[in-house]
Scaffold this motif. Structure first.
Motif, PDB file in Angstrom:
ATOM      1  N   GLY A   1     -16.366  54.113  58.837  1.00 11.25           N
ATOM      2  CA  GLY A   1     -17.474  53.922  57.906  1.00 11.25           C
ATOM      3  C   GLY A   1     -17.000  53.585  56.511  1.00 11.25           C
ATOM      4  N   SER A   2     -15.909  54.217  56.065  1.00  6.02           N
ATOM      5  CA  SER A   2     -15.388  53.909  54.725  1.00  6.02           C
ATOM      6  C   SER A   2     -14.914  52.464  54.652  1.00  6.02           C
ATOM      7  CB  SER A   2     -14.256  54.867  54.362  1.00  6.02           C
ATOM      8  OG  SER A   2     -13.159  54.745  55.254  1.00  6.02           O
ATOM      9  N   ALA A   3     -14.227  52.001  55.707  1.00  5.92           N
ATOM     10  CA  ALA A   3     -13.752  50.617  55.736  1.00  5.92           C
ATOM     11  C   ALA A   3     -14.914  49.636  55.781  1.00  5.92           C
ATOM     12  CB  ALA A   3     -12.844  50.402  56.942  1.00  5.92           C
ATOM     13  N   THR A   4     -15.943  49.970  56.549  1.00  3.50           N
ATOM     14  CA  THR A   4     -17.101  49.084  56.667  1.00  3.50           C
ATOM     15  C   THR A   4     -17.859  49.000  55.355  1.00  3.50           C
ATOM     16  OG1 THR A   4     -17.286  49.684  59.003  1.00  3.50           O
ATOM     17  CG2 THR A   4     -19.201  48.649  57.983  1.00  3.50           C
ATOM     18  N   ALA A   5     -18.047  50.141  54.700  1.00  7.16           N
ATOM     19  CA  ALA A   5     -18.738  50.133  53.407  1.00  7.16           C
ATOM     20  C   ALA A   5     -17.975  49.290  52.390  1.00  7.16           C
ATOM     21  CB  ALA A   5     -18.904  51.563  52.902  1.00  7.16           C
ATOM     22  N   ALA A   6     -16.641  49.418  52.374  1.00  2.40           N
ATOM     23  CA  ALA A   6     -15.839  48.628  51.437  1.00  2.40           C
ATOM     24  C   ALA A   6     -15.952  47.135  51.738  1.00  2.40           C
ATOM     25  CB  ALA A   6     -14.382  49.076  51.494  1.00  2.40           C
TER      26      ALA A   6
ATOM     27  N   SER B   1      -4.134  41.794  63.195  1.00  3.45           N
ATOM     28  CA  SER B   1      -5.092  41.728  62.088  1.00  3.45           C
ATOM     29  C   SER B   1      -5.149  43.052  61.332  1.00  3.45           C
ATOM     30  CB  SER B   1      -6.483  41.372  62.622  1.00  3.45           C
ATOM     31  OG  SER B   1      -6.491  40.078  63.198  1.00  3.45           O
ATOM     32  N   ALA B   2      -5.030  44.159  62.059  1.00  6.00           N
ATOM     33  CA  ALA B   2      -5.068  45.471  61.418  1.00  6.00           C
ATOM     34  C   ALA B   2      -3.865  45.676  60.512  1.00  6.00           C
ATOM     35  CB  ALA B   2      -5.128  46.576  62.471  1.00  6.00           C
ATOM     36  N   TYR B   3      -2.664  45.297  60.983  1.00 11.21           N
ATOM     37  CA  TYR B   3      -1.483  45.415  60.134  1.00 11.21           C
ATOM     38  C   TYR B   3      -1.699  44.656  58.824  1.00 11.21           C
ATOM     39  CZ  TYR B   3       2.000  47.590  63.298  1.00 11.21           C
ATOM     40  OH  TYR B   3       2.719  48.458  64.077  1.00 11.21           O
ATOM     41  N   ALA B   4      -2.195  43.436  58.924  1.00 11.87           N
ATOM     42  CA  ALA B   4      -2.440  42.641  57.723  1.00 11.87           C
ATOM     43  C   ALA B   4      -3.482  43.318  56.832  1.00 11.87           C
ATOM     44  CB  ALA B   4      -2.897  41.238  58.110  1.00 11.87           C
ATOM     45  N   GLY B   5      -4.496  43.910  57.457  1.00 12.40           N
ATOM     46  CA  GLY B   5      -5.527  44.603  56.694  1.00 12.40           C
ATOM     47  C   GLY B   5      -4.999  45.819  55.953  1.00 12.40           C
TER      48      GLY B   5
ATOM     49  N   ARG C   1      -1.930  46.220  54.857  1.00 15.11           N
ATOM     50  CA  ARG C   1      -1.123  45.749  53.732  1.00 15.11           C
ATOM     51  C   ARG C   1      -2.009  45.241  52.588  1.00 15.11           C
ATOM     52  NH1 ARG C   1       3.129  48.743  54.376  1.00 15.11           N
ATOM     53  NH2 ARG C   1       4.649  48.031  55.948  1.00 15.11           N
ATOM     54  N   ARG C   2      -3.118  44.583  52.914  1.00 16.33           N
ATOM     55  CA  ARG C   2      -4.046  44.133  51.864  1.00 16.33           C
ATOM     56  C   ARG C   2      -4.640  45.329  51.130  1.00 16.33           C
ATOM     57  NH1 ARG C   2      -5.723  40.401  55.791  1.00 16.33           N
ATOM     58  NH2 ARG C   2      -7.562  41.662  56.263  1.00 16.33           N
ATOM     59  N   LEU C   3      -4.999  46.376  51.889  1.00 15.84           N
ATOM     60  CA  LEU C   3      -5.581  47.557  51.256  1.00 15.84           C
ATOM     61  C   LEU C   3      -4.571  48.217  50.318  1.00 15.84           C
ATOM     62  CD1 LEU C   3      -8.019  49.460  51.053  1.00 15.84           C
ATOM     63  CD2 LEU C   3      -7.050  50.769  52.967  1.00 15.84           C
ATOM     64  N   GLU C   4      -3.309  48.266  50.740  1.00 17.76           N
ATOM     65  CA  GLU C   4      -2.273  48.815  49.860  1.00 17.76           C
ATOM     66  C   GLU C   4      -2.151  48.000  48.579  1.00 17.76           C
ATOM     67  OE1 GLU C   4       1.036  51.005  52.631  1.00 17.76           O
ATOM     68  OE2 GLU C   4       1.083  48.809  52.596  1.00 17.76           O
ATOM     69  N   GLU C   5      -2.172  46.681  48.700  1.00 17.73           N
ATOM     70  CA  GLU C   5      -2.045  45.813  47.529  1.00 17.73           C
ATOM     71  C   GLU C   5      -3.231  45.971  46.579  1.00 17.73           C
ATOM     72  OE1 GLU C   5      -1.622  41.911  49.095  1.00 17.73           O
ATOM     73  OE2 GLU C   5       0.359  42.296  49.980  1.00 17.73           O
ATOM     74  N   ARG C   6      -4.428  46.112  47.146  1.00 18.46           N
ATOM     75  CA  ARG C   6      -5.637  46.181  46.321  1.00 18.46           C
ATOM     76  C   ARG C   6      -5.783  47.525  45.621  1.00 18.46           C
ATOM     77  NH1 ARG C   6      -9.433  43.421  50.983  1.00 18.46           N
ATOM     78  NH2 ARG C   6      -8.947  41.247  50.485  1.00 18.46           N
ATOM     79  N   THR C   7      -5.286  48.593  46.237  1.00 22.98           N
ATOM     80  CA  THR C   7      -5.535  49.936  45.712  1.00 22.98           C
ATOM     81  C   THR C   7      -4.292  50.618  45.153  1.00 22.98           C
ATOM     82  OG1 THR C   7      -5.157  51.016  47.852  1.00 22.98           O
ATOM     83  CG2 THR C   7      -7.399  50.218  47.380  1.00 22.98           C
ATOM     84  N   GLY C   8      -3.109  50.102  45.475  1.00 25.90           N
ATOM     85  CA  GLY C   8      -1.885  50.758  45.049  1.00 25.90           C
ATOM     86  C   GLY C   8      -1.514  51.975  45.874  1.00 25.90           C
ATOM     87  N   ALA C   9      -2.275  52.267  46.922  1.00 29.89           N
ATOM     88  CA  ALA C   9      -1.980  53.414  47.787  1.00 29.89           C
ATOM     89  C   ALA C   9      -0.866  53.062  48.764  1.00 29.89           C
ATOM     90  CB  ALA C   9      -3.234  53.822  48.561  1.00 29.89           C
TER      91      ALA C   9
ATOM     92  N   HIS D   1      -7.185  56.688  70.006  1.00 33.12           N
ATOM     93  CA  HIS D   1      -6.194  55.669  69.636  1.00 33.12           C
ATOM     94  C   HIS D   1      -6.788  54.606  68.716  1.00 33.12           C
ATOM     95  CE1 HIS D   1      -7.309  52.424  72.709  1.00 33.12           C
ATOM     96  NE2 HIS D   1      -7.963  53.463  73.194  1.00 33.12           N
ATOM     97  N   GLY D   2      -7.839  54.963  67.975  1.00 34.04           N
ATOM     98  CA  GLY D   2      -8.537  53.958  67.194  1.00 34.04           C
ATOM     99  C   GLY D   2      -8.134  53.802  65.751  1.00 34.04           C
ATOM    100  N   PHE D   3      -7.534  54.828  65.132  1.00 34.32           N
ATOM    101  CA  PHE D   3      -7.383  54.784  63.679  1.00 34.32           C
ATOM    102  C   PHE D   3      -6.588  53.578  63.197  1.00 34.32           C
ATOM    103  CE2 PHE D   3      -5.756  55.692  59.506  1.00 34.32           C
ATOM    104  CZ  PHE D   3      -6.870  56.196  58.856  1.00 34.32           C
ATOM    105  N   LYS D   4      -5.580  53.188  63.923  1.00 32.82           N
ATOM    106  CA  LYS D   4      -4.740  52.063  63.492  1.00 32.82           C
ATOM    107  C   LYS D   4      -5.537  50.772  63.323  1.00 32.82           C
ATOM    108  CE  LYS D   4      -2.281  52.897  67.188  1.00 32.82           C
ATOM    109  NZ  LYS D   4      -3.194  53.830  67.904  1.00 32.82           N
ATOM    110  N   PHE D   5      -6.725  50.682  63.946  1.00 30.39           N
ATOM    111  CA  PHE D   5      -7.548  49.472  63.905  1.00 30.39           C
ATOM    112  C   PHE D   5      -8.567  49.476  62.770  1.00 30.39           C
ATOM    113  CE2 PHE D   5      -6.156  50.060  68.266  1.00 30.39           C
ATOM    114  CZ  PHE D   5      -5.792  48.790  68.672  1.00 30.39           C
ATOM    115  N   VAL D   6      -8.579  50.493  61.942  1.00 29.64           N
ATOM    116  CA  VAL D   6      -9.646  50.671  60.955  1.00 29.64           C
ATOM    117  C   VAL D   6      -9.943  49.420  60.132  1.00 29.64           C
ATOM    118  CG1 VAL D   6     -10.107  51.824  58.750  1.00 29.64           C
ATOM    119  CG2 VAL D   6      -9.690  53.186  60.796  1.00 29.64           C
ATOM    120  N   PRO D   7      -8.960  48.751  59.516  1.00 28.00           N
ATOM    121  CA  PRO D   7      -9.329  47.600  58.666  1.00 28.00           C
ATOM    122  C   PRO D   7     -10.004  46.470  59.431  1.00 28.00           C
ATOM    123  CG  PRO D   7      -7.070  48.292  58.246  1.00 28.00           C
ATOM    124  CD  PRO D   7      -7.506  48.998  59.485  1.00 28.00           C
ATOM    125  N   VAL D   8      -9.508  46.159  60.616  1.00 27.33           N
ATOM    126  CA  VAL D   8     -10.086  45.041  61.358  1.00 27.33           C
ATOM    127  C   VAL D   8     -11.454  45.412  61.925  1.00 27.33           C
ATOM    128  CG1 VAL D   8      -8.921  45.551  63.555  1.00 27.33           C
ATOM    129  CG2 VAL D   8      -9.629  43.216  63.035  1.00 27.33           C
TER     130      VAL D   8
END
Length: 402
Positions: A17-22, A69-73, A75-83, A353-360
């Motif tokens: 839900g957090s990923a979808t809202a973002a 796609s998730a791996y790329a997502g 890395r994008r989240l890390e770049e955008r947030t600094g986390a 086994h779903g968490f790794k897919f969160v961004p995609v």
């Protein structure tokens, strides 16, 4: 009486839900998110400090494009947030030659030409002397694997959603929802909301909020354990830095339970995190009746199992934490439009086994809200696959891909 109208309401602001809202807010939609608990809480499935991420996917080779796609997502989240969210330390998937873990990981790696090595029991021991696999064990070694930080990832998505204009409500439990002639209405303990679209990402509470569908979802009580190694002269190790552990998953015909674990990522005081994915120690529950007390018998059983694979580990537990899996019969996800309401999108049943897919998955759900279809290959997750033939006939929609 409706007190707030929105373009899209997201029920559940945990992992998905957090990923979808973002993602929705980033596309300029008017988003309201509703969450029973606080931000990045420990009452559901998205906590515990770490989650494994890997690509040689023994659950099915069809998942690999989504994983890329998730791996790329991430890395994008890390770049955008600094986390700092994703750490690659390698992954080891151990089983007999015909076991689902080894054979499935090999099949996925070979089909998608993923870099990997195949090790026999002696090769495992030589590469990772701290491990004691069964004599008939085989393993897939994958360098492009590691772990994610779930609480930090959820906070990063929540912060990004807020930055992009989403209105997020915490401590507000959803009691029910219903479709209307021109949208949806959501009823919480505090107020009523109306929206054009609704996304339900309620985790272990999905069986309640989607009770009209009768999806065969089962909530499993799971426990994560942190054990403290005891380094003696006989063990041959000075401290945990000698271990060089990757993330790992092991199953054996001679050993009960499928075990998974991590390096000692929080140092010696944090303990070595270990869990049981499948086995007789797991029991069913419901989200609201979950027993969060971990018994001495459970700790003893997991410690004994851990010592089979890691004989140097001591018996002193640091801590244990309860979480939940929401399981489907085939252990594939449920992602798609509600079969009866085309303005309602659902995502649940991630089966441990779903968490790794969160961004995609966040992208997929946003696509379905905006366009009714997605370019990501999610047809195998269609909710209609789990309905009876008579129920499935009530909708003529195709699978959600384009």
């Amino acid at each position: 009486m409706v007190s707030r109208s929105a373009g899209v309401i997201v029920i559940g602001l945990g992992s998905f839900g957090s990923a979808t809202a973002a993602e929705l807010a980033g596309r300029g939609l008017d988003v309201v998110g509703l969450e029973t608990f606080g931000p990045a809480h420990d009452q559901g499935s998205g906590h515990g400090g770490s989650r494994i991420i890997r690509q040689s996917y023994f659950e099915g080779a069809d998942y690999v494009p989504l994983l890329r796609s998730a791996y790329a997502g991430w890395r994008r989240l890390e770049e955008r947030t600094g986390a700092q969210l994703l750490t690659l330390c390698g992954g080891l998937y151990i089983g007999s030659e015909t076991s689902p873990i080894f054979a499935g990981a090999c099949a996925a790696a070979q089909r998608w030409e993923l870099p990997h090595e195949v090790l026999d029991a002696d090769g495992i021991r030589a590469r990772f002397p701290v491990l004691a696999p069964a004599d008939d064990a085989m393993a897939v070694w994958e360098e492009n694997a590691g772990y994610l930080r779930p609480e930090a990832a959820i906070r990063a998505h929540l912060d990004l959603a807020t930055e992009r204009g989403a209105e997020l409500h915490f401590g507000e439990r959803v009691m029910d929802w219903r479709a209307t002639h021109d949208g949806v209405e959501v009823i919480t303990e505090q107020q009523n909301y109306a929206a054009d679209r609704l996304v339900i990402t309620a985790g272990a509470w999905a069986p309640v909020l989607l009770r009209d569908l009768g999806l065969p979802l089962i909530v499993q009580r799971q426990v994560m354990y942190w054990l403290q190694p005891e380094f003696t002269a006989a063990s041959g190790y000075r401290d945990y830095t000698d271990w060089r552990l990757p993330v790992y998953i092991e199953e054996s015909a001679s050993r009960d339970h499928q075990i998974y674990g991590f390096p000692m990522i929080d140092g010696p005081d944090g303990g070595l995190k270990i869990g049981i994915h499948h086995g007789s120690i797991i029991r069913e529950s419901t989200a609201d009746d979950l027993d969060r007390t971990v018994s001495d018998a459970e700790i003893a059983a997991v410690t004994e199992r851990a010592q089979q694979l890691l004989p140097a580990i001591g018996a002193r537990p640091v801590r244990a934490k309860v979480c939940m899996y929401t399981m489907t019969p085939d252990e594939d996800f449920v992602v798609g439009r509600h079969p009866d309401h085309d303005r309602v999108i659902i995502a649940c049943g991630f089966s441990g086994h779903g968490f790794k897919f969160v961004p995609v998955i966040g992208e997929v759900l946003a696509d379905l809200v905006q366009h009714g279809a997605t370019g990501h290959p999610v047809g195998m997750f269609d909710p209609c696959r789990m309905l009876s033939s008579s129920d499935r006939d009530r909708t003529g929609w195709p699978l959600q891909s384009r």
